[in-house]
Design an enzyme around this catalytic site. Structure first.
Site, PDB file in Angstrom:
ATOM      1  N   SER A 121      59.819  16.718  45.744  1.00  0.00           N
ATOM      2  CA  SER A 121      60.510  17.284  44.585  1.00  0.00           C
ATOM      3  C   SER A 121      59.917  18.653  44.225  1.00  0.00           C
ATOM      4  O   SER A 121      58.709  18.791  44.109  1.00  0.00           O
ATOM      5  CB  SER A 121      60.367  16.328  43.406  1.00  0.00           C
ATOM      6  N   GLY A 122      60.792  19.624  44.077  1.00  0.00           N
ATOM      7  CA  GLY A 122      60.341  20.965  43.708  1.00  0.00           C
ATOM      8  C   GLY A 122      59.974  21.831  44.892  1.00  0.00           C
ATOM      9  O   GLY A 122      59.486  22.949  44.736  1.00  0.00           O
ATOM     10  N   THR A 126      67.051  22.198  46.980  1.00  0.00           N
ATOM     11  CA  THR A 126      68.321  22.556  46.358  1.00  0.00           C
ATOM     12  C   THR A 126      68.583  24.050  46.513  1.00  0.00           C
ATOM     13  O   THR A 126      69.697  24.473  46.823  1.00  0.00           O
ATOM     14  CB  THR A 126      68.305  22.151  44.867  1.00  0.00           C
ATOM     15  N   ASN A 171      59.710  19.678  38.631  1.00  0.00           N
ATOM     16  CA  ASN A 171      60.700  20.720  38.900  1.00  0.00           C
ATOM     17  C   ASN A 171      61.586  20.873  37.673  1.00  0.00           C
ATOM     18  O   ASN A 171      62.093  19.899  37.148  1.00  0.00           O
ATOM     19  CB  ASN A 171      61.537  20.282  40.122  1.00  0.00           C
ATOM     20  N   SER A 174      65.317  19.655  38.638  1.00  0.00           N
ATOM     21  CA  SER A 174      65.194  18.615  39.657  1.00  0.00           C
ATOM     22  C   SER A 174      66.515  17.877  39.827  1.00  0.00           C
ATOM     23  O   SER A 174      67.169  17.499  38.855  1.00  0.00           O
ATOM     24  CB  SER A 174      64.101  17.643  39.222  1.00  0.00           C
ATOM     25  N   SER A 175      66.921  17.703  41.075  1.00  0.00           N
ATOM     26  CA  SER A 175      68.161  16.967  41.325  1.00  0.00           C
ATOM     27  C   SER A 175      67.881  15.489  41.088  1.00  0.00           C
ATOM     28  O   SER A 175      66.987  14.922  41.696  1.00  0.00           O
ATOM     29  CB  SER A 175      68.603  17.161  42.770  1.00  0.00           C
ATOM     30  N   GLY A 398      63.759  14.675  46.364  1.00  0.00           N
ATOM     31  CA  GLY A 398      62.582  14.628  47.227  1.00  0.00           C
ATOM     32  C   GLY A 398      61.604  13.571  46.772  1.00  0.00           C
ATOM     33  O   GLY A 398      61.651  13.086  45.645  1.00  0.00           O
ATOM     34  N   GLU A 400      58.746  11.774  45.241  1.00  0.00           N
ATOM     35  CA  GLU A 400      58.050  12.144  44.001  1.00  0.00           C
ATOM     36  C   GLU A 400      57.110  11.056  43.515  1.00  0.00           C
ATOM     37  O   GLU A 400      57.357   9.857  43.696  1.00  0.00           O
ATOM     38  CB  GLU A 400      59.024  12.576  42.901  1.00  0.00           C
TER      39      GLU A 400
HETATM   40  N1  LIG Z   1      63.623  30.279  48.250  1.00  0.00           N
HETATM   41  C1  LIG Z   1      63.193  30.308  46.999  1.00  0.00           C
HETATM   42  N2  LIG Z   1      62.962  31.481  46.397  1.00  0.00           N
HETATM   43  C2  LIG Z   1      62.527  31.531  45.130  1.00  0.00           C
HETATM   44  N3  LIG Z   1      62.293  30.441  44.371  1.00  0.00           N
HETATM   45  C3  LIG Z   1      62.503  29.226  44.909  1.00  0.00           C
HETATM   46  C4  LIG Z   1      62.979  29.103  46.241  1.00  0.00           C
HETATM   47  N4  LIG Z   1      63.106  27.799  46.489  1.00  0.00           N
HETATM   48  C5  LIG Z   1      62.728  27.149  45.364  1.00  0.00           C
HETATM   49  N5  LIG Z   1      62.373  27.997  44.405  1.00  0.00           N
HETATM   50  C6  LIG Z   1      61.886  27.688  43.053  1.00  0.00           C
HETATM   51  O1  LIG Z   1      61.469  26.357  43.005  1.00  0.00           O
HETATM   52  C7  LIG Z   1      62.207  25.589  42.071  1.00  0.00           C
HETATM   53  C8  LIG Z   1      62.495  24.220  42.625  1.00  0.00           C
HETATM   54  O2  LIG Z   1      63.350  24.314  43.723  1.00  0.00           O
HETATM   55  P1  LIG Z   1      64.428  23.215  44.036  1.00  0.00           P
HETATM   56  O3  LIG Z   1      65.228  23.713  45.153  1.00  0.00           O
HETATM   57  O4  LIG Z   1      65.144  22.802  42.809  1.00  0.00           O
HETATM   58  O5  LIG Z   1      63.500  22.041  44.494  1.00  0.00           O
HETATM   59  P2  LIG Z   1      63.963  20.633  45.060  1.00  0.00           P
HETATM   60  O6  LIG Z   1      65.434  20.617  45.127  1.00  0.00           O
HETATM   61  O7  LIG Z   1      63.314  20.572  46.387  1.00  0.00           O
HETATM   62  O8  LIG Z   1      63.410  19.649  44.138  1.00  0.00           O
HETATM   63  C9  LIG Z   1      63.471  26.377  41.861  1.00  0.00           C
HETATM   64  O9  LIG Z   1      63.990  26.152  40.598  1.00  0.00           O
HETATM   65  C10 LIG Z   1      62.979  27.783  42.019  1.00  0.00           C
HETATM   66  O10 LIG Z   1      62.412  28.241  40.843  1.00  0.00           O
HETATM   67 MG   LIG Z   2      66.766  19.458  44.229  1.00  0.00          MG
END
Ligand SMILES: Nc1ncnc2c1ncn2[C@@H]1O[C@H](COP(=O)(O)OP(=O)(O)O)[C@@H](O)[C@H]1O
Ligand SMILES: [Mg+2]
Length: 1038
Positions: A121-122, A126, A171, A174-175, A398, A400
């Site tokens: 997660s994070g 996404t 996050n 977070s999804s 993810g 967690e």
């Molecule tokens: N490629 C990226 N560039 C900049 N920031 C990112 C990137 N990927 C993730 N982040 C940062 O990390 C945070 C969490 O990412 P997210 O994709 O929501 O995580 P996950 O879906 O894996 O839980 C996002 O809100 C963003 O702030």
């Molecule tokens: Mg996500």
């Protein structure tokens, strides 16, 4: 899984691009890492790149992405363009490269693909999935004028995130549901449809959030960003703090999220994806009703039964859902029990009522979420039945671990186990298959296979889920704790399972009595069993379901209607449902070609620029990245088809250069022997050569680089020389040809010119010679020329004034007559111009002058000099004539006066006088006296000499002796005086120019004489002969 087929001959560059990459920051592809077995080297490389903001690294075609927690300038349209259609290894690693490669492989091979995005997660899953979607939206061709589907796929994102994402400790976005999205492409590669599968929304969040977490974004967005009107309609206050469902985690408002802005985005997106106003109203009604429901409180009456203490909130719920308050109230505080055929209402305790309330809130929200996904799917659906291929995007919650982990984490982490299992199977499988297919023997790589954990969770009858279900379904008092006991009973010695009871002393200290711990592939997680049964059952009492089925809110009605109310069978438990949905997902994925994005978290505090070594290393380990790398390299870091390999490296061996006549495989054999490959460094497969170590290929590539330069410059030089020579010869020939043609043209022109000139000159000369003769063919042109030239010259040399008599070009003989006519015409023209220009006065003057001319022209010597002297009105003004005289003669009207000198008739004594001409007479005036009056009728004649003197003699008719005789006078204005006189007295014919002497009458019968002569000095005197002698200066004869 090789890179895409050569496009424009670039396919060859695949591996070479990767080879040159070792010179850049870190190593772009872990496969090229020499110390590939070292986890530290792996970590080092990641870190080196991370510090340069290079967050992407490959392991072959797998993409490792490290969350930078800051915006990088690598997602622009320009970047997309760079990656579009370029081979995988040619450019630095990027999510776009992977997306592009998947897309082109799909098109080329016409099969289905999926991109598995995993990580805890994070870690950035996404975000990665959004980047991929954006890339397709921009880069795919678009044939249809409206990019309907494409827009909707993009727009569905913010909507789904609003309803399905929330802030957690891991996050901020977070999804809280799993998402698998199919993007459908037609044969041309246009994105024409989309479909989303959603997995297990974490509904418990609707009614409860852990410290530091929030409910789903949409609630805050509506409350904080909703328009006043809308909030009034929904009975909401613009303050999250007011709603008990929103403040459980005590962080309703946070800086990293702008709810108001997000609200607008979601609001706009909803309108754009075919949600009509009714849908939108209903949807907001659902959200608002959940919020109101959360504020419904119960207290117990004296019998210990629940009763409502705030009916206002309930009324809002009833209004928004369109159900009656009473029925709703009853549904929340009573349970319907079926006893045989009867239905009995049994009252709830406060706890039960609260539980029922929360269950309803979760149910409404959860079902509305499903409805939302379906609605979005409808809007993205492609109804065209033609063949399509898909790329699936899997972005699922993810792995967690929280301080307290519950049923949801259990499901989420189980899901991650499954995906890891899938990854292991697929990567091992594909690699293995290739070796098998090529007939290469290889030793399997040791790796941790998490199948054991998957089994622990999901195995039929023995797995945790089965036990949980059994516990939920069995009659009797089942509780979370009895479930735990069952687990301890069954799992007992499982190496990945431990509880307080089962643990050894040290581990026991870290466990509560109600906990069980799983040693997941990604680390150990301690789950608290509290709530497992309830959440797994996800029970909603039947009577409340019935209430909802009657709802006037279309979404709620639809959501609850779909559940068969009469089905007495217990619905499938949540865990079982989830398990089977994951099986379904696995099936979906297994039928497609996989691409992997492995997301890593750089640090736990979501901070940019921080790379937490141990955290990253931990992820690298459990994600099996090093194993993956080892498998990739186990046997062979590189493999290439024989043709391709030979084509590239054949210049390195004389036997294969420039052409190898035999089979490619034999050619390659010869080539690598020549290069000195050791037997253990490579293997010959059926269609490919496999090279074990990158260094072998590096060496080959370096050799090729040198040889290529050599070869290239040699070939280049020769070719250039050859080209140059050919070019030169061609140019020279062309030049000569052009020159020849041009010269011919020039010469012909010159000849024509000269011939013409000769003719013209000849004719001219002939014309000149016969210019005097009548017009003939010979001289006609010449004469025309002569005429023309004369007239042209004449035009510029015409006389400018009437008086100019000399200017006139003498004409050639042929134009004599014409010239004379022209001269006349021109003169007339000048005269007319002149005449038009003169004034009345000038005209009168000229008339006078004409008279003067008639009298004197050619007769008196000084006449010519008088011409330019203008005549004046009078020479003496009336003021200068004595008043007495004036009084006497005024009635006769004075016409002209002039000073004169009068000579006595006898002694010729000169006396100055005024001569005044009136209408009737001329007066000789001496101051106040009129000395003599000559009436015009008595004036017989007037004589003057032809010389230039001013003497005038009036001959007066004189019979009387006493009368005075003729008048002799001298006047400086002789012509003027006499002209005036001739006009006033009409005496033109009486004025005579007398040759020789003039005789005059002194008195009747007595005469005198005036003699005239010329001399050098003008004089008037009495001569010795008694005559008056007048000498005048000779005027120059013109
Ligand atoms: N490629 C990226 N560039 C900049 N920031 C990112 C990137 N990927 C993730 N982040 C940062 O990390 C945070 C969490 O990412 P997210 O994709 O929501 O995580 P996950 O879906 O894996 O839980 C996002 O809100 C963003 O702030
Ligand atoms: Mg996500």
């Amino acid at each position: 899984m090789q890179g895409r087929k050569a496009r424009g001959g670039r396919g060859l560059l695949d591996m070479e691009g990767a080879l040159t990459a070792r010179d850049r920051v870190g190593i772009q592809d872990f496969v090229l890492l020499d110390t590939h077995t070292s986890e530290n080297a792996f970590l080092d490389n990641l870190k080196k790149r991370f510090n340069e903001d290079l967050i992407y690294t490959y392991i072959g075609t797998l993409l490792v992405s490290v969350n930078p927690y800051k915006q990088l300038d690598i997602y622009s349209k320009k970047q997309m363009d760079i990656y579009m259609g370029v081979n995988f290894f040619e450019l630095p690693p990027h999510i776009y490269a992977l997306a592009d490669n998947a897309y082109h492989t799909m098109l080329a091979e016409a099969n289905n693909h999926f991109i598995l995005i995993s990580g805890e997660s994070g870690a950035g899953k996404t975000e990665a999935s959004k980047k991929i979607l954006q890339y397709y939206a921009v880069s795919c061709p678009s044939v249809s004028p409206m990019d309907r589907v494409r827009d909707r796929m993009l727009l569905s994102n913010p909507v789904l995130e609003a309803f399905g994402n929330a802030k957690t400790l891991k996050n901020d976005n977070s999804s809280r549901f799993g998402k698998y999205m199919d993007i459908q492409f037609d044969i041309q590669g246009e994105a024409v449809g989309g479909h989303i599968l959603s997995y297990l929304l974490e509904k418990s969040r609707v009614v409860h959030q852990n410290q530091g977490e929030r409910n789903f974004h949409i609630f805050y967005q509506l409350v904080e960003g909703g328009e006043e009107d809308l909030l009034r309609q929904l009975g909401l206050e613009s303050n999250s703090q007011h709603y008990s469902y929103l403040v459980k985690g005590q962080c309703a408002n946070m800086t990293s999220v702008n709810d108001q802005n997000d609200w607008r985005t979601v609001r706009n997106a909803l309108s754009s994806i075919e949600f009509d106003n009714g849908d939108i109203q209903d949807l907001f009604g659902v959200i608002a009703s959940v919020l109101h429901l959360g504020n419904v409180q119960f207290e117990s009456d004296n019998k210990g039964n629940a009763k409502l203490n705030n009916s206002a909130e309930l009324r809002w719920v009833s209004t928004l859902l369109g159900v009656s308050v009473q029925v709703l109230q009853e549904g929340l505080t009573y349970r319907k029990i079926e006893a045989n055929t009867d239905e009995v209402l049994s009252p709830f305790t406060v706890d039960y009522a609260t539980y029922a309330r929360d269950a309803l809130a979760k149910a409404i929200y959860g079902r509305a979420f499903t409805w939302l996904v379906n609605k979005i799917n409808e809007s993205m659906e492609n109804k065209d039945l033609s063949r399509k291929t898909v790329i699936g995007l899997l972005d699922i919650y993810g792995f967690e671990v929280f301080y307290v982990n519950s049923f949801e984490q259990f499901c989420i982490n189980y899901c991650n186990e499954k995906l890891q299992q899938l990854f292991i199977q697929l990567t091992l499988k594909s690699e293995q298959e290739e070796y098998e297919a090529e007939g290469i023997g290889w030793e399997p790589v040791q790796f941790f296979n998490n199948k054991i954990i998957c089994d622990l969770v999901e195995e039929k009858h023995r797995g945790i889920i089965s036990l949980l279900d059994e516990e939920c379904l069995r009659p009797g008092e089942a509780t979370d704790l009895t479930f735990l006991e069952r687990l301890e009973e069954k799992m007992g010695s499982h190496p990945h399972f431990v509880t307080h009871k089962l643990a050894d002393k040290t581990t026991r200290k870290t466990l509560e009595r109600g906990d069980f711990r799983l040693l997941h592939y990604a680390g150990e997680v301690t789950y608290c069993v509290v709530g497992f049964l309830d959440k797994n059952n996800d029970l909603l009492y039947r009577n409340i379901k019935d209430v909802m089925r009657e709802s006037k809110n279309a979404i709620v009605r639809e959501c609850f209607a779909s559940m068969e109310s009469d089905n007495r069978r217990r619905p499938e438990t949540v865990a079982s449902q989830f398990k089977s949905s994951l099986v379904g997902l696995t099936d979906i994925l297994m039928s497609k070609e996989p691409w992997y994005v492995r997301c890593l978290k750089s640090n736990e505090s979501k901070q940019p620029g921080r790379f937490d070594d141990s955290l990253v290393l931990h992820q690298v380990k459990y994600l099996g990245l090093t194993e993956h790398l080892r498998v990739r390299r186990a046997g062979f870091a590189y493999r290439r088809r024989y043709e391709v390999f030979l084509q590239r490296y054949k210049p390195l061996c004389p036997a294969t250069w420039p052409h190898w006549k035999g089979l490619p495989a034999d050619g390659v054999e010869v080539l690598v022997r020549h290069l000195g490959y050791q037997p253990d460094e490579y293997k010959m497969g059926r269609t490919k050569i496999f090279i074990r170590h990158p260094r072998t290929l590096f060496a080959t590539e370096d050799a090729f680089e040198i040889c290529k330069n050599d070869l290239a410059s040699r070939i280049q030089a020769q070719y250039k020389g050859y080209r140059q020579k050919g070019e030169f010869r061609k140019q020279k020939e062309a030049a000569t040809k052009i020159e020849t043609c041009w010269r011919g043209v020039q010469a012909r022109k010159e000849k024509e010119r000269r011939q013409w000139a000769v003719k013209v000159i000849k004719k001219f000369i002939k014309g000149y010679m016969t210019r005097g003769e009548a017009k003939t063919t010979d001289n006609s042109e010449y004469l025309v020329f002569v005429r023309q030239s004369y007239l042209n010259r004449l035009k510029n040399n015409l006389p400018k004034t009437v008086l100019d008599k000399t200017t006139w070009l003498s004409p050639p003989p042929v134009l004599t007559e014409t010239s004379a006519i022209l001269r006349q015409i021109h003169m007339r023209l000048l005269v007319r111009k002149y005449v038009r220009g003169i004034t009345a006065q000038q005209k009168a003057q000229l008339q006078l002058k004409q008279i003067t001319s008639a009298i004197f022209k050619g007769k008196k010597d000084n006449y010519p000099q008088s011409i330019p002297q203008p005549f004046v009105e009078t020479r003496i003004s009336e003021e200068d004539i004595n008043i007495k005289v004036l009084q006497m003669i005024r009635h006769e009207r004075i016409k002209y006066s002039v000073p004169i000198v009068k000579y006595d008739r006898n002694g010729f004594k000169p006396r100055p006088r005024q001569l005044v001409l009136t209408q009737t007479a001329a007066y000789m005036v001496d101051d106040a006296k009129i000395k003599q009056r000559v009436i015009y009728t008595t004036l017989k004649s007037v004589s003057v000499s032809p010389l230039s003197d001013g003497i005038i003699i009036f001959h007066v008719a004189n019979e009387d002796v006493k009368q005075k005789g003729d008048l002799i006078m001298q006047c400086d204005h002789l012509f003027e005086l006499l002209t005036k006189l001739s006009v006033v007295a009409n005496k033109q014919n009486a004025i005579k120019v007398v040759q020789g002497s003039i005789t005059f009458q002194i008195q009747a019968g007595k005469e005198g004489v005036v003699d005239f002569s010329s001399g050098s000095e003008s004089m008037v005197y009495k001569d010795r002969n008694g005559h008056l002698m007048v000498v005048s200066t000779r005027t120059r004869v013109r």
